[in-house]
Write a protein that holds these residues in place. Structure first.
Motif, PDB file in Angstrom:
ATOM      1  N   THR A  42       0.871  -1.169   0.000  1.00 53.57           N
ATOM      2  CA  THR A  42       0.000   0.000   0.000  1.00 53.57           C
ATOM      3  C   THR A  42       0.914   1.226   0.000  1.00 53.57           C
ATOM      4  N   THR A  43       0.344   2.391  -0.270  1.00 56.14           N
ATOM      5  CA  THR A  43       1.133   3.620  -0.235  1.00 56.14           C
ATOM      6  C   THR A  43       1.771   3.807   1.138  1.00 56.14           C
ATOM      7  N   GLU A  44       0.992   3.545   2.184  1.00 55.51           N
ATOM      8  CA  GLU A  44       1.492   3.717   3.546  1.00 55.51           C
ATOM      9  C   GLU A  44       2.649   2.765   3.850  1.00 55.51           C
ATOM     10  N   GLN A  45       2.517   1.505   3.456  1.00 53.19           N
ATOM     11  CA  GLN A  45       3.592   0.532   3.677  1.00 53.19           C
ATOM     12  C   GLN A  45       4.866   0.972   2.962  1.00 53.19           C
ATOM     13  N   ALA A  46       4.719   1.366   1.703  1.00 55.51           N
ATOM     14  CA  ALA A  46       5.874   1.765   0.908  1.00 55.51           C
ATOM     15  C   ALA A  46       6.551   2.993   1.500  1.00 55.51           C
ATOM     16  N   GLU A  47       5.753   3.957   1.957  1.00 56.25           N
ATOM     17  CA  GLU A  47       6.322   5.160   2.569  1.00 56.25           C
ATOM     18  C   GLU A  47       7.069   4.812   3.855  1.00 56.25           C
ATOM     19  N   GLN A  48       6.487   3.963   4.694  1.00 60.56           N
ATOM     20  CA  GLN A  48       7.139   3.573   5.942  1.00 60.56           C
ATOM     21  C   GLN A  48       8.455   2.849   5.670  1.00 60.56           C
ATOM     22  N   CYS A  49       8.437   1.916   4.732  1.00 55.78           N
ATOM     23  CA  CYS A  49       9.662   1.192   4.382  1.00 55.78           C
ATOM     24  C   CYS A  49      10.729   2.151   3.861  1.00 55.78           C
ATOM     25  N   THR A  50      10.315   3.119   3.051  1.00 55.81           N
ATOM     26  CA  THR A  50      11.270   4.069   2.475  1.00 55.81           C
ATOM     27  C   THR A  50      11.916   4.925   3.561  1.00 55.81           C
ATOM     28  N   TRP A  51      11.139   5.349   4.554  1.00 56.81           N
ATOM     29  CA  TRP A  51      11.714   6.114   5.665  1.00 56.81           C
ATOM     30  C   TRP A  51      12.683   5.262   6.475  1.00 56.81           C
ATOM     31  N   ILE A  52      12.340   3.996   6.695  1.00 61.09           N
ATOM     32  CA  ILE A  52      13.240   3.090   7.422  1.00 61.09           C
ATOM     33  C   ILE A  52      14.532   2.911   6.631  1.00 61.09           C
ATOM     34  N   ILE A  53      14.408   2.705   5.316  1.00 63.67           N
ATOM     35  CA  ILE A  53      15.594   2.574   4.461  1.00 63.67           C
ATOM     36  C   ILE A  53      16.465   3.823   4.586  1.00 63.67           C
ATOM     37  N   HIS A  54      15.833   4.977   4.549  1.00 68.39           N
ATOM     38  CA  HIS A  54      16.564   6.246   4.610  1.00 68.39           C
ATOM     39  C   HIS A  54      17.302   6.411   5.938  1.00 68.39           C
ATOM     40  N   TYR A  55      16.638   6.143   7.051  1.00 64.72           N
ATOM     41  CA  TYR A  55      17.228   6.398   8.361  1.00 64.72           C
ATOM     42  C   TYR A  55      18.084   5.251   8.903  1.00 64.72           C
ATOM     43  N   LYS A  56      17.713   4.010   8.588  1.00 67.36           N
ATOM     44  CA  LYS A  56      18.447   2.866   9.133  1.00 67.36           C
ATOM     45  C   LYS A  56      19.419   2.261   8.125  1.00 67.36           C
ATOM     46  N   GLY A  57      19.293   2.637   6.837  1.00 69.19           N
ATOM     47  CA  GLY A  57      20.201   2.122   5.813  1.00 69.19           C
ATOM     48  C   GLY A  57      19.688   0.896   5.098  1.00 69.19           C
ATOM     49  N   LYS A  58      18.642   0.279   5.631  1.00 66.58           N
ATOM     50  CA  LYS A  58      18.068  -0.910   4.995  1.00 66.58           C
ATOM     51  C   LYS A  58      16.723  -1.211   5.628  1.00 66.58           C
ATOM     52  N   CYS A  59      15.935  -2.028   4.921  1.00 67.93           N
ATOM     53  CA  CYS A  59      14.639  -2.448   5.453  1.00 67.93           C
ATOM     54  C   CYS A  59      14.225  -3.753   4.779  1.00 67.93           C
ATOM     55  N   ALA A  60      13.720  -4.678   5.579  1.00 69.53           N
ATOM     56  CA  ALA A  60      13.134  -5.903   5.036  1.00 69.53           C
ATOM     57  C   ALA A  60      11.740  -5.536   4.530  1.00 69.53           C
ATOM     58  N   VAL A  61      11.575  -5.487   3.210  1.00 67.95           N
ATOM     59  CA  VAL A  61      10.320  -5.004   2.628  1.00 67.95           C
ATOM     60  C   VAL A  61       9.320  -6.117   2.351  1.00 67.95           C
ATOM     61  N   LYS A  62       9.785  -7.374   2.362  1.00 74.55           N
ATOM     62  CA  LYS A  62       8.883  -8.497   2.093  1.00 74.55           C
ATOM     63  C   LYS A  62       9.492  -9.757   2.680  1.00 74.55           C
ATOM     64  N   LYS A  63       8.641 -10.653   3.120  1.00 77.83           N
ATOM     65  CA  LYS A  63       9.043 -11.965   3.633  1.00 77.83           C
ATOM     66  C   LYS A  63       8.433 -13.020   2.721  1.00 77.83           C
ATOM     67  N   GLY A  64       9.188 -14.074   2.437  1.00 78.18           N
ATOM     68  CA  GLY A  64       8.656 -15.139   1.599  1.00 78.18           C
ATOM     69  C   GLY A  64       9.727 -16.147   1.249  1.00 78.18           C
ATOM     70  N   THR A  65       9.378 -17.061   0.369  1.00 75.03           N
ATOM     71  CA  THR A  65      10.335 -18.075  -0.062  1.00 75.03           C
ATOM     72  C   THR A  65      11.246 -17.477  -1.136  1.00 75.03           C
ATOM     73  N   LEU A  66      12.345 -18.132  -1.346  1.00 75.74           N
ATOM     74  CA  LEU A  66      13.285 -17.706  -2.376  1.00 75.74           C
ATOM     75  C   LEU A  66      12.587 -17.604  -3.733  1.00 75.74           C
ATOM     76  N   ARG A  67      11.755 -18.571  -4.010  1.00 80.57           N
ATOM     77  CA  ARG A  67      11.028 -18.603  -5.289  1.00 80.57           C
ATOM     78  C   ARG A  67      10.108 -17.387  -5.441  1.00 80.57           C
ATOM     79  N   GLU A  68       9.468 -16.961  -4.359  1.00 80.29           N
ATOM     80  CA  GLU A  68       8.591 -15.789  -4.398  1.00 80.29           C
ATOM     81  C   GLU A  68       9.379 -14.481  -4.472  1.00 80.29           C
ATOM     82  N   LEU A  69      10.485 -14.429  -3.736  1.00 85.80           N
ATOM     83  CA  LEU A  69      11.222 -13.174  -3.604  1.00 85.80           C
ATOM     84  C   LEU A  69      12.165 -12.870  -4.763  1.00 85.80           C
TER      85      LEU A  69
END
Length: 93
Positions: A49-76
């Motif tokens: 969602t827009t909100e999820q993407a914005e939150q992840c982007t702020w985490i990436i910006h401030y922490k240097g990285k963010c786990a944006v999705k969880k799943g199997t290797l085949r899915e990711l």
């Protein structure tokens, strides 16, 4: 480029059991991509969602990285490839 090739080779030789193990799709900060580009990419590729993407982007910006999705290797893997094609650094960990 060589590391990406080695990563792909290693992923290909993993057993079926390891491809069902849950992993994280990690996106890393850089000084190149804009907030809007990262947000739009996460919405398109990860179906955030827009909100999820914005939150992840702020985490990436401030922490240097963010786990944006969880799943199997085949899915990711296709998501990781699409994010990288958009010029954003991402890895499956």
């Amino acid at each position: 480029m060589r590391n990406e090739y080695l990563e792909e080779v290693l992923e290909e030789i993993l057993t079926d059991e390891s491809t069902v193990e849950e992993r994280d799709l990690m996106v890393y900060n850089d000084d190149i991509n804009t907030f809007d580009h990262v947000i739009d990419t996460l919405i398109k590729v990860c179906r955030h969602t827009t909100e999820q993407a914005e939150q992840c982007t702020w985490i990436i910006h401030y922490k240097g990285k963010c786990a944006v999705k969880k799943g199997t290797l085949r899915e990711l893997k296709p998501m990781r490839d699409a994010i990288c094609e958009a010029g954003i650094d991402a890895k499956i960990v």
